[in-house]
Structures are given as C-alpha cells and as structure tokens.
Design a protein around this motif. Structure first.
Motif, PDB file in Angstrom:
ATOM      1  N   ARG A 106       0.810  -1.221   0.000  1.00 28.69           N
ATOM      2  CA  ARG A 106       0.000   0.000   0.000  1.00 28.69           C
ATOM      3  C   ARG A 106       0.839   1.264   0.000  1.00 28.69           C
ATOM      4  NH1 ARG A 106      -0.649   2.668   4.683  1.00 28.69           N
ATOM      5  NH2 ARG A 106      -2.705   3.437   4.042  1.00 28.69           N
ATOM      6  N   ARG A 107       2.116   1.193   0.371  1.00 28.79           N
ATOM      7  CA  ARG A 107       2.933   2.399   0.497  1.00 28.79           C
ATOM      8  C   ARG A 107       3.559   2.843  -0.827  1.00 28.79           C
ATOM      9  NH1 ARG A 107       6.792   1.617   5.643  1.00 28.79           N
ATOM     10  NH2 ARG A 107       7.165   3.840   5.238  1.00 28.79           N
ATOM     11  N   ILE A 166      -8.722  -2.492  -0.645  1.00 29.29           N
ATOM     12  CA  ILE A 166      -9.875  -3.338  -0.297  1.00 29.29           C
ATOM     13  C   ILE A 166     -10.540  -3.852  -1.561  1.00 29.29           C
ATOM     14  CG2 ILE A 166     -12.189  -3.293   0.700  1.00 29.29           C
ATOM     15  CD1 ILE A 166     -11.110  -1.330   2.799  1.00 29.29           C
ATOM     16  N   ASN A 217      -6.496   3.082   0.721  1.00 36.82           N
ATOM     17  CA  ASN A 217      -7.130   2.035   1.538  1.00 36.82           C
ATOM     18  C   ASN A 217      -8.343   1.442   0.826  1.00 36.82           C
ATOM     19  OD1 ASN A 217      -5.283   2.290   3.637  1.00 36.82           O
ATOM     20  ND2 ASN A 217      -6.482   3.909   4.643  1.00 36.82           N
ATOM     21  N   GLN A 218      -9.182   2.287   0.258  1.00 38.51           N
ATOM     22  CA  GLN A 218     -10.339   1.801  -0.472  1.00 38.51           C
ATOM     23  C   GLN A 218      -9.919   0.988  -1.705  1.00 38.51           C
ATOM     24  OE1 GLN A 218      -9.834   4.804   0.641  1.00 38.51           O
ATOM     25  NE2 GLN A 218     -11.660   5.620   1.687  1.00 38.51           N
TER      26      GLN A 218
END
Length: 585
Positions: A486-487, A560, A556-557
């Motif tokens: 994610r980063r 997911i 984040n979304q």
C-alpha cells in the motif's frame, strides 16, 4: 509445396479470420465491447483466446529454430512462456480483474491516482507493443517469402490489412472469436504434421538427432540462397555453385577456403555428403554434447544468460499489455483465475510440439544453419519428409498455422496499443471514442511495419525475449507493488517505470544496433532482466519510502477493492470509458 498452394493456404487463413470476426461484429456496438467485450467472456472461451494471441511467431516458428541451432538451452523459452502464467495466476490475475480498469495505464491511474503515472505507463505500453509486433511482421515476411517467393514486404502488409479489418470492425469482442479459433488452428497445424514426421523418422530407423562433431551434410545437398547471406567456412570445401560468390559470378566448381564468404541472393550451391556445414555469420550452432546439455552455449557467461532469461520470461508475462487486457474481459476475479488455469493446460500441450520440429530439423533440414533461416524449419520439415500431395497438404496446414500465429498476436497487440493511443493521445482531438480507437489501431501498426522492413533480421524468439525483459523491468514491479504494497507512491512508481523500462529498452536497442559479442557487455545487454528488474524494484521502494506524502488519498479503499472477492457487496465503481471520454474531452 508449390507457391500457389502456399499462397492459397495464406489467403484461406486470412479469409477464415475475417469471416469468424464477422460473428463478433454484430454484437460490438458500445465502447465497452471494443475494449473488453463488455466483460462477458467465459473462462474456457477466454483461455482459448489468450492461447491464440499469446502463441506468437516466437512460439510457432522461433522456438523450433532455436532448438535446431542451440539445443537444450533453448527449452527454457517454452518453459518460461508457460510458467509465466503460473506467476500471473498466483499474484496478479484476480486483483487485476477486480481493479475495474480497462488497460494498464488505467490501473496505474486508479491505483496511484496520478495522471503522470498513467502517461508514463502509456509510453511503455506502446514501446512494448511495438517491440512485440516487430518479430510478428518479420516472421510474416519470412513465411510468405519461404512459401511463395514474394518480396519481404508482402507478409507484413498482408498481416496488417487483415488485422485492421478485424480490429476496426468489432474491437475486442470480434477479436475474441478470432483468437479462440486461431488457437485451435495453430495446435492442429503443428500436431498433425508432427505425427507424420515422427512416423517417417521412425521408418528411417530413428537416426540420431545428435552428432559427436560439428553438423555435416548426410547426403549431397543443393542449397538455394533466397536471401543474401555471409557464411563462416571452417574447412576448405569443394562445391558446385551457380550464381554470385564473394561478388564474382560463378558457374561450376568452386573451392570455399576457411573464412567468411558472401553468397548473393539467387545463388545455388551443391555440397557433397560428409562435409561440415558452413554457418551464417550471425549464427553459432552447437553440436554434440554442447547441443544436448544445458548451460553449454557459446556465450561467455551461459549461467547468467540462462537465469536472466528465466527471470524475463517468468515475470515479463504479467507486464505484457496484450495479455493483461484479456483478464478485464472476464466477469469476475474467480473467472480470471479459472481462465489462467485453463491457459496453463493449453500452453503446456502446444509447447510439446515445436521441440519435435527443432530436433528433427537437425537431421532433415541442416542447410538452414548455412542460410541462417532456422525459424523456417517448421515450414519446410513436413514437405521434406512426406512426399506427394500429402506433403503439400501438411505444408499448407503448417503455413496456415504460422499465418494464424501472426494474425492473432498482432490483433491482441494492436488492440492494446490502440487503446492507449486512443485514450491518451488521440482522445483529446477526436471526440468519438470508437472513431479514436480505430484511428489508434491504424497508427499502432505503422511503426512496427517500418521497423520490420528496415531493422536487421534477428531471431524471432530472441526479439520476443527482449520484449519480455522490458515488461519484466517495468510493469512487473508496478503491478506487484501496486497490488501487494500500500505504500507505493506515484513518484516511486514513475521513477521505477522510467529507470527499469528505460534501462531495459536501451539494452534492447544496444543489442539490435551494436550486438557486442565479447566480454560481459554482450550477455548484459542481450539479457538485461537480471539487473534491470531488481533496479526497478529498488527504485520504486526507495523513492516511495522517501515520498510518503505522495501516497494516493484513496489507497485504503483501492486495496480493499483489489483483495475483496466480488461476492462481497462493495460499491466498487468501474472505469466506464463512456464517462471517461466525456470527462477528458
């Protein structure tokens, strides 16, 4: 096989391709139909289409040619081409489908929320697409010239015309029908003649495909030089020649002394039995134990070259734009995984066959080592072993399969490159998305056709391997980090794409233009994935860690969405091309 039979096989394949594409045209009405067939393609149908477009000229002709010249080391090509889908299945297929994107640049923009990342990805998609299209057109020229004697430019132009008819008429929906049909045509075109040539080989007492010393002519052999070539003679040979040798017109006995000799187009040379086969200057064939065993190539650093090739093929598959766009046509992530499993089976069956042609070519078509046209072994072997009408029919079938290989892969690549050109280059000027797509498809073919006609002729599988290296050094790091870390920031992704894609592309150009043969420069440029891919990963990670504030606000979304099965009720959203066109224009 006569020229008229070969031409008939090519024209019938082209006609069948167009007619099958017509089936898909009736259903292709929306932009979604043109780009991703409205995401309604079933796993088995999609797997056949993927097999059709993935099994390119390198698979149909190039692998057999490499095995003929270099032996066991070249078996990594079919293994790598297939195993790349296993990596794709485990790490990428389902999340990529859930992303809702239509192309690789779409994924870059959706994941990183950066228009600059999208534009960088677009440039690389076009670069890889053109690099992959180059050997398709070169192989088309080789095939048409071999079976009909037509000029070299006829093959590329004919392929481009047929591809444009299919792509411009129905887009992805039409091409899906075409490519699924072409997979089964290619499999039949290799499998049926292979049965006959193996039976003939056994009827001859199964002569050994290997020799203790250098390759020799087993019987008096007449070689027609269809394209001028420079050959390396290792021992003095007395031959009968008619034509032009070393710039002088000859008609009768000629003594070829050790060294390099130039044979002009149209020259005919008769070699006596038992003499060592001269080889083309750009070809260093292996013999005996070196041919039978791996890591025995003529390269100064065979271990590095082999492992770098493995990395490029295993990880480059996920970075090929014409492969990834296929997963967007599945209804959901589960269907994408099922598609990939089916593809592994279809590819595994197909890749058993080119090795048979390459190995038996050592016995029955050794003159290809002299002309350097080893990629033609698949086209010539059936007619060499089977006499009469049966031999002509098998040769025509192989020719049809080869032409289908060029058409199917070129179609998928054209759609991928056209999608990027139409959205990111032409879309600002042409408001109608379907019209822009059609214009992009036309532009997508101009550059590779010019390169195919003007660039030096390299091994088909070698050029495709270079395309895999560029893909492994650019999109593979972006996809793996973008899906699983994610980063990753837009700055990191752009830096890695530029460095990895740029370095590998420069290495590719260095190989084509410079082609150094001594020291480390040769293998480092010819097989750059072992160093360019780690550099790309490292740059993406370090720059991302140094720019934490550049992370996408909605990461984040997005994560997911990538990792949650479609059965879970999420407001995923989609990349609706109709809305994108209205917004961007």
């Amino acid at each position: 096989m006569s020229a008229s039979t070969g031409l008939a096989a090519i024209l019938l394949t082209a006609l069948a391709t167009i007619l099958v594409g017509v089936v898909g045209v009736r259903a292709a009405r929306t932009t979604s139909d043109f780009y991703v067939a409205s995401r309604t393609v079933t796993p088995w149908w999609n797997a056949s289409a993927i097999g059709g477009e993935y099994l390119s000229a390198a698979s149909f002709l190039g692998v057999a040619g490499l095995v003929l010249a270099y032996g066991a080391d070249m078996l990594w090509f079919p293994v790598g081409y297939t195993a790349g889908y296993l990596v794709l299945l485990v790490l990428v297929a389902a999340p990529l489908r859930r992303s809702g994107a239509y192309t690789l640049p779409d994924f870059a923009e959706a994941r990183l929320e950066s228009l600059a990342a999208r534009r960088t990805a677009s440039v690389l998609v076009v670069t890889i697409g053109w690099l992959y299209l180059l050997p398709q057109f070169q192989a088309a020229g080789l095939t048409v010239r071999t079976v009909t004697g037509a000029p070299q430019w006829v093959g590329p132009v004919l392929v481009a015309v047929v591809v444009l008819v299919g792509v411009l008429s129905g887009g992805m929906r039409s091409i899906t029908f075409v490519q699924a049909f072409q997979y089964w045509l290619k499999l039949t075109a290799l499998a049926l003649p292979a049965i006959f040539i193996v039976l003939v080989w056994q009827s001859h007492g199964t002569p050994s495909i290997t020799q203790d010393g250098p390759p020799v002519f087993a019987e008096p052999t007449v070689v027609d030089i269809a394209t001028g070539v420079s050959v390396e003679v290792l021992q003095t040979i007395a031959v009968e020649a008619e034509g032009t040798v070393d710039g002088e017109s000859v008609d009768g006995p000629v003594s070829l002394s050790p060294g390099s000799h130039t044979l002009a187009r149209g020259t005919q040379i008769t070699f006596p039995a038992g003499v060592q086969i001269p080889h083309a200057d750009n070809l260093t064939p292996l013999a005996g134990e070196d041919w039978r065993l791996p890591l025995r190539s003529a390269s100064d650093h065979p271990l590095y070259s082999t492992y770098s090739l493995i990395l490029a093929l295993f990880f480059g598959t996920m970075g090929l734009p014409h492969v990834l766009v296929r997963f967007y046509t599945n209804p959901d992530g589960r269907a994408a995984r099922r598609t990939t499993v089916a593809v592994l089976g279809l590819l595994g069956v197909f890749y058993l066959l080119p090795t048979v042609y390459g190995a038996l070519g050592r016995i029955y078509t050794p003159e290809l080592l002299l002309t350097g046209r080893t990629d033609a072994v698949v086209l010539l072997l059936p007619g060499r072993l089977v006499d009469g009408m049966a031999g002509d029919a098998l040769s025509a079938l192989v020719t049809a399969g080869a032409f289908a290989a060029f058409l199917s892969t070129s179609s998928g690549l054209t759609i991928s490159v056209a999608g990027v050109l139409s959205q990111d280059l032409i879309g600002h000027r042409v408001r109608n998305p379907v019209r822009a797509f059609r214009l992009g498809a036309s532009l997508a073919l101009i550059v590779p056709i010019a390169l195919a006609l003007l660039s030096p002729s390299l091994g088909i599988a070698d050029v495709v391997g270079l395309a895999f290296a560029v893909a492994a050094s650019s999109f593979c790091p972006m996809l793996l980090l973008g899906i699983w870390w994610r980063r990753l920031t837009d700055a990191g992704a752009i830096a890695g794409l530029v460095v990895g894609g740029g370095l590998s592309t420069l290495a590719v150009l260095g190989t084509i233009v410079w082609a150094p043969e001594q020291g480390w420069w040769g293998p480092l440029l010819a097989q750059p994935a072992a160093w360019s891919m780690p550099v790309a990963f490292l740059v993406m990670v370090l720059v991302s860690l140094a720019t934490p504030r550049r992370m996408a606000p909605g990461v984040n979304q997005t994560m997911i969405r990538l990792h949650t099965p479609e059965s879970v009720d999420l407001d995923r959203g989609t990349w609706d091309p109709e809305d994108r066109w209205r917004t961007r224009t």
